[in-house]
Design an enzyme around this catalytic site. Structure first.
Site, PDB file in Angstrom:
ATOM      1  N   LYS A  94    -105.238  66.710 -33.374  1.00 22.08           N
ATOM      2  CA  LYS A  94    -105.164  67.827 -34.319  1.00 22.08           C
ATOM      3  C   LYS A  94    -106.035  67.485 -35.530  1.00 22.08           C
ATOM      4  O   LYS A  94    -106.051  66.343 -35.990  1.00 22.08           O
ATOM      5  CB  LYS A  94    -103.718  68.062 -34.777  1.00 22.08           C
ATOM      6  CG  LYS A  94    -102.773  68.371 -33.611  1.00 22.08           C
ATOM      7  CD  LYS A  94    -101.442  68.976 -34.055  1.00 22.08           C
ATOM      8  CE  LYS A  94    -100.634  68.145 -35.017  1.00 22.08           C
ATOM      9  NZ  LYS A  94    -100.308  66.781 -34.545  1.00 22.08           N
TER      10      LYS A  94
ATOM     11  N   ASP B 136    -105.340  61.677 -38.791  1.00 24.90           N
ATOM     12  CA  ASP B 136    -105.342  61.644 -37.328  1.00 24.90           C
ATOM     13  C   ASP B 136    -106.755  61.420 -36.797  1.00 24.90           C
ATOM     14  O   ASP B 136    -106.979  60.617 -35.879  1.00 24.90           O
ATOM     15  CB  ASP B 136    -104.812  62.974 -36.754  1.00 24.90           C
ATOM     16  CG  ASP B 136    -103.316  63.163 -37.011  1.00 24.90           C
ATOM     17  OD1 ASP B 136    -102.661  62.218 -37.485  1.00 24.90           O
ATOM     18  OD2 ASP B 136    -102.803  64.265 -36.745  1.00 24.90           O
TER      19      ASP B 136
ATOM     20  N   GLY C  44     -98.218  63.038 -36.824  1.00 28.36           N
ATOM     21  CA  GLY C  44     -97.004  62.799 -37.584  1.00 28.36           C
ATOM     22  C   GLY C  44     -95.791  63.347 -36.870  1.00 28.36           C
ATOM     23  O   GLY C  44     -95.894  64.303 -36.096  1.00 28.36           O
ATOM     24  N   SER C  45     -94.623  62.737 -37.108  1.00 26.95           N
ATOM     25  CA  SER C  45     -93.381  63.292 -36.564  1.00 26.95           C
ATOM     26  C   SER C  45     -92.922  64.468 -37.431  1.00 26.95           C
ATOM     27  O   SER C  45     -93.497  64.753 -38.470  1.00 26.95           O
ATOM     28  CB  SER C  45     -92.306  62.206 -36.510  1.00 26.95           C
ATOM     29  OG  SER C  45     -92.665  61.227 -35.559  1.00 26.95           O
ATOM     30  N   GLY C  46     -91.875  65.145 -36.963  1.00 23.67           N
ATOM     31  CA  GLY C  46     -91.373  66.304 -37.695  1.00 23.67           C
ATOM     32  C   GLY C  46     -91.811  67.617 -37.080  1.00 23.67           C
ATOM     33  O   GLY C  46     -91.483  68.685 -37.603  1.00 23.67           O
ATOM     34  N   HIS C  47     -92.563  67.535 -35.970  1.00 24.76           N
ATOM     35  CA  HIS C  47     -93.062  68.744 -35.306  1.00 24.76           C
ATOM     36  C   HIS C  47     -92.455  68.902 -33.916  1.00 24.76           C
ATOM     37  O   HIS C  47     -92.997  69.615 -33.075  1.00 24.76           O
ATOM     38  CB  HIS C  47     -94.584  68.688 -35.176  1.00 24.76           C
ATOM     39  CG  HIS C  47     -95.301  68.413 -36.450  1.00 24.76           C
ATOM     40  ND1 HIS C  47     -95.206  69.243 -37.535  1.00 24.76           N
ATOM     41  CD2 HIS C  47     -96.132  67.398 -36.824  1.00 24.76           C
ATOM     42  CE1 HIS C  47     -95.943  68.754 -38.529  1.00 24.76           C
ATOM     43  NE2 HIS C  47     -96.512  67.631 -38.121  1.00 24.76           N
TER      44      HIS C  47
ATOM     45  N   HIS D 114     -97.217  71.221 -42.366  1.00 21.86           N
ATOM     46  CA  HIS D 114     -96.657  70.204 -43.251  1.00 21.86           C
ATOM     47  C   HIS D 114     -96.254  70.840 -44.570  1.00 21.86           C
ATOM     48  O   HIS D 114     -96.080  70.158 -45.572  1.00 21.86           O
ATOM     49  CB  HIS D 114     -97.676  69.098 -43.519  1.00 21.86           C
ATOM     50  CG  HIS D 114     -98.313  68.565 -42.289  1.00 21.86           C
ATOM     51  ND1 HIS D 114     -99.507  69.030 -41.821  1.00 21.86           N
ATOM     52  CD2 HIS D 114     -97.882  67.640 -41.409  1.00 21.86           C
ATOM     53  CE1 HIS D 114     -99.810  68.387 -40.695  1.00 21.86           C
ATOM     54  NE2 HIS D 114     -98.844  67.551 -40.424  1.00 21.86           N
TER      55      HIS D 114
END
Lengths: 333, 333
Positions: free
Chosen positions: B105, B110, B54-57, B219
């Site tokens: 991860k 994922d 996921g994006s945001g990391h 998250h």
């Protein structure tokens, strides 16, 4: 106030201890008076480039000490000028016989104290020049400065002058390079949130839940105006227009575009800002030949960003590309 | 919600455009399906190392694409797994005839999607191995994972496996190296504040004005417990003890110590965390032979940090020190 600290009074000292512990190959820290200096200082036969200012803007300045950038950095308490003895002792510890350049952000305390340090060092037989950075187009005078504030261009000046010194330029040449960077660099910032001084414990200023401040200073000083939050493309347009009009940057200019995070804004958002800035530059006929995107001159945990454009030429490009190895900026070695 | 964005639906795409615009010498971005890949891909005769999530990391994973690290990264929407076709197309675009390692991860989405991508790529005749990262000691199962979550060790695995591939190791060897890093790395994090998903607009969770969450996920998933904020030396002690006890790390071990910011925590505070961690390691007889301090695996604008320790040996040290040149991590070239 929520911060990852122990005693608010020890924030700067403890962070400096962490910096020294993490990067013993690059920097040392001297305490009382406090300054960060190159692990291999003094470098004989090289101009020493020194800066400093209040803490809370990390990685600037301590994180920019190392090969190819600063010889020393003098950290004051949070948002508080360092003292002349810090600057004087840093000069004594790091000068290599070719003189010292002080890079000074234009805030009244910094200017006064670097002036006193210059006198002290000169009396000791150390040749000193200083160069003022006053690139913030937001306001002409501010709470802490007569004239424009020194912001993003400082990072670029420290990188470029560090390279100039490393390449063996004379004090006169390094100082002229610094003046040239300042003359060709312009910045403006904005904030979505305030920051909180550890010793104070409450926000420096209040912004409504849907407000932003345009033209913010790196100490939370008031900028030009507040308004309701807008889409980022409008915000970037506002900042970029003010910056471009000021120099002015003209069609055909080659520029370094620097998108700087204020500390609490994630990389995800900074790259959106960069996308918008790149589009505006393209429309205006400015050619971005180098860029820097990240949180380099911060304001504690403030959310927000600033934009800096620096007009480049071949000489500045070569100095920008010169290898650098510091805790906060590193390439080419 | 205050963010420097345009439309919440376009955050990931616009940020990727900014990344591509800022680093054309290092990366390219393919859209529909989305993946970031090395500007010089495919590199013939080299194992391709690919990750995603996921994006945001950010900077993980897209900011770690480049020479010496990832060949490609597949960004999902914010906190949402990328799809199998992203991973499959990334493999097709970057494999250089020596196979592909997927670094995954441990989050259910994922894992499932990388499994499907592995099937697709294998059917296409591309040799694929995948390695799971599940280093978070905070909780044994979580909202989004069966078993432990994958966090900070992922950054170290991507750097080390990227070096292994660059040095010409076989797929089998690179995969074994990844398993070794995962087996020897342990992490735990904490948060002072929540983050806010752009599409949701309100904080993912609520923390009281004097509370922190120990064992937070990247998250915003619940960790071990909440308690009143403490001085940072107590917080670091709590995290470090959990991490050290788990492997367990033993007196005499050489470790890489990684202090990671969650996105909204400034460098000033991260270096205080490092100072505390270095003291604890010294007391426990652990020798920190390398370190990394900064915001590398983040959770949007969350305030907080995580600690990762990785037990090192000479082979891992050499791979860690190998040059790397990516938007987010760079040394030696």
């Amino acid at each position: 106030m929520k911060k990852l600290i122990n005693d608010p009074e020890n924030v700067v000292n403890e962070s400096l201890r962490g910096l020294a512990a993490a990067h013993p190959d690059l920097v040392r820290v001297h305490f009382e008076p406090n300054f960060v200096y190159r692990a291999d200082a003094p470098v004989q036969g090289k101009v020493a480039v020194i800066s400093g200012g209040g803490s809370g803007h990390e990685p600037m300045h301590g994180g920019f000490v190392g090969n190819g950038m600063l010889d020393a950095a003098c950290p004051g308490e949070i948002f508080t000028s360092p003292t002349p003895d810090q600057m004087f002792e840093a000069a004594k510890a790091t000068h290599g016989g070719e003189g010292v350049l002080y890079i000074v952000k234009n805030y009244s305390g910094d200017v006064m104290n670097f002036d006193m340090a210059t006198e002290l060092a000169t009396a000791e037989g150390i040749q000193v020049q200083s160069c003022l950075i006053n690139d913030d187009v937001a306001v002409e005078n501010s709470e802490y400065s007569q004239g424009r504030r020194g912001v993003g261009t400082t990072v670029l000046a420290e990188k470029i002058c560090g390279a100039a010194a490393e390449k063996g330029m004379s004090l006169e040449q390094v100082a002229q390079t610094c003046q040239k960077v300042n003359a060709n660099g312009r910045s403006m910032g904005m904030a979505l949130s305030s920051c909180t001084l550890p010793m104070k414990g409450s926000p420096t200023f209040d912004l409504g839940p849907a407000e932003m401040e345009i033209g913010i200073g790196i100490h939370g000083e008031r900028g030009r105006y507040r308004e309701l939050l807008k889409p980022v493309h409008e915000i970037v347009q506002t900042l970029a227009e003010a910056v471009i009009k000021d120099l002015p940057f003209r069609q055909g200019d080659q520029v370094l575009a620097f998108v700087n995070g204020m500390g609490g804004t994630p990389a995800l958002e900074l790259y959106i800002v960069y996308m918008e800035l790149a589009q505006i530059c393209r429309k205006m006929g400015l050619s971005i030949v180098r860029n820097l995107v990240g949180s380099y001159i911060t304001s504690l945990e403030m959310q927000g960003m600033s934009i800096t454009l620096l007009k480049m030429d071949d000489d500045l490009l070569k100095l920008w590309d010169h290898p650098v190895r510091t805790p906060g900026l590193r390439w080419g070695m």
